[in-house]
Design an enzyme around this catalytic site. Structure first.
Site, PDB file in Angstrom:
ATOM      1  CB  SER A 250      61.163 -26.345 -26.699  1.00 46.95           C
ATOM      2  OG  SER A 250      62.191 -25.133 -27.284  1.00 46.95           O
TER       3      SER A 250
HETATM    4  N1  SAH Z   1      66.603 -27.180 -28.145  1.00 48.39           N
HETATM    5  C1  SAH Z   1      66.703 -26.859 -27.101  1.00 48.39           C
HETATM    6  C2  SAH Z   1      66.336 -25.377 -26.732  1.00 48.39           C
HETATM    7  C3  SAH Z   1      67.220 -24.564 -26.499  1.00 48.39           C
HETATM    8  S1  SAH Z   1      66.781 -22.621 -25.926  1.00 48.39           S
HETATM    9  C4  SAH Z   1      66.167 -27.611 -26.154  1.00 48.39           C
HETATM   10  O1  SAH Z   1      66.179 -29.005 -26.900  1.00 48.39           O
HETATM   11  O2  SAH Z   1      66.900 -27.406 -24.840  1.00 48.39           O
HETATM   12  C5  SAH Z   1      67.486 -21.865 -28.038  1.00 48.39           C
HETATM   13  C6  SAH Z   1      68.891 -22.266 -27.209  1.00 48.39           C
HETATM   14  O3  SAH Z   1      69.953 -21.558 -28.504  1.00 48.39           O
HETATM   15  C7  SAH Z   1      69.961 -21.675 -26.661  1.00 48.39           C
HETATM   16  O4  SAH Z   1      70.309 -22.409 -26.115  1.00 48.39           O
HETATM   17  C8  SAH Z   1      70.617 -20.530 -26.988  1.00 48.39           C
HETATM   18  O5  SAH Z   1      72.024 -20.078 -26.230  1.00 48.39           O
HETATM   19  C9  SAH Z   1      70.335 -20.916 -28.180  1.00 48.39           C
HETATM   20  N2  SAH Z   1      71.368 -20.047 -29.184  1.00 48.39           N
HETATM   21  C10 SAH Z   1      71.113 -18.883 -29.441  1.00 48.39           C
HETATM   22  N3  SAH Z   1      72.050 -17.995 -30.653  1.00 48.39           N
HETATM   23  C11 SAH Z   1      72.932 -19.131 -30.799  1.00 48.39           C
HETATM   24  C12 SAH Z   1      73.740 -19.170 -32.513  1.00 48.39           C
HETATM   25  N4  SAH Z   1      74.074 -18.364 -33.233  1.00 48.39           N
HETATM   26  N5  SAH Z   1      74.229 -20.571 -31.973  1.00 48.39           N
HETATM   27  C13 SAH Z   1      74.329 -21.368 -31.619  1.00 48.39           C
HETATM   28  N6  SAH Z   1      72.883 -21.404 -30.243  1.00 48.39           N
HETATM   29  C14 SAH Z   1      71.810 -20.229 -30.339  1.00 48.39           C
END
Ligand code: SAH
Length: 222
Positions: free
Chosen positions: A70
């Site tokens: 993000s």
């Molecule tokens: N907080 C992260 C941003 C990740 S983007 C960072 O700092 O890099 C959002 C993430 O949510 C993705 O990696 C995606 O695979 C995950 N995601 C989507 N649905 C999900 C679920 N039901 N459970 C766990 N992770 C999920």
């Protein structure tokens, strides 16, 4: 823990400091714990090698599995909205690169983070442990179900957007706790919602800002 930002030979230190000054403090994030954490965690360690030079740009960046790390500002904004205290236990859904989990680990006592992509969970676990973030626990699974074993959580932060607020996450929020979650009818456009739980059976909901997160995929998501 000493962050890489404190090393005198850190080639990214000046860019990290400028990112905090312009993108975070410059946009009315005032929580000292959040600003200190953003000054400390080396974001360049959480992006893919070819993107390191852009690690402090005002933007999300690609990570494996077609996901994103993000934008720094939204990470700071969401975490500030949780109003965490040092002994708090936090649940993050969507570990991704592990960057937000690392920031959270500087502010709260324990961070439990769930990622549905096996490879991302493995990479993040390895990276967080290598960098010394010992109070972060990474779990591979469907985060729409939360992580009931360690509930209740004083703060819950969801980094992907679903059609509704998963009931499991509401239940795992401590009384007095706060949750931030993107919710929207489209898979790529949401409103960031702040949920509080003033008493056992009572929740409040407040719309904060429009956001664009990757979809929350799972039993209680898309
Ligand atoms: N907080 C992260 C941003 C990740 S983007 C960072 O700092 O890099 C959002 C993430 O949510 C993705 O990696 C995606 O695979 C995950 N995601 C989507 N649905 C999900 C679920 N039901 N459970 C766990 N992770 C999920």
């Amino acid at each position: 823990m000493d962050g890489a930002g404190e090393k005198p030979d850190d080639p990214f230190a000046a860019r990290r400091e400028q990112m905090v000054r312009l993108q975070i403090a410059g946009r009315e994030i005032t929580d000292p714990a959040v600003l200190a954490a953003m000054r400390e965690v080396p974001r360049e360690q959480f992006v893919l090698e070819p993107y390191r030079q852009y690690a402090y740009d005002d933007t999300p960046l690609p990570i494996p599995a077609n996901q994103t790390i993000s934008q720094p500002y939204i990470v700071a904004y969401m975490i500030a909205a949780l109003e965490l205290r040092p002994a708090d236990r936090v649940l993050e859904i969507g570990t991704g690169s592990g960057y937000a989990a690392a920031i959270l680990s500087r502010i709260a006592g324990e961070v439990y983070t769930v990622e549905r992509h096996h490879k991302l969970a493995d990479y993040a676990r390895e990276r967080l442990s290598r960098l010394g973030y010992a109070n972060v626990f990474v779990h591979h699974g469907d985060g729409t179900r939360g992580w009931p074993e360690h509930a209740p959580y004083n703060g819950i932060i969801v980094a992907a957007g679903g059609p509704t607020v998963p009931e499991s996450l509401r239940e795992q929020l401590a009384v007095g706790g706060r949750m931030v979650i993107p919710v929207g009818r489209s898979r790529h456009q949401q409103n960031l919602i702040l949920i509080t739980r003033p008493a056992e059976g009572s929740y409040t909901e407040e719309m904060l800002v429009p956001v664009a997160f990757v979809p929350l995929i799972g039993d209680e998501g898309w």
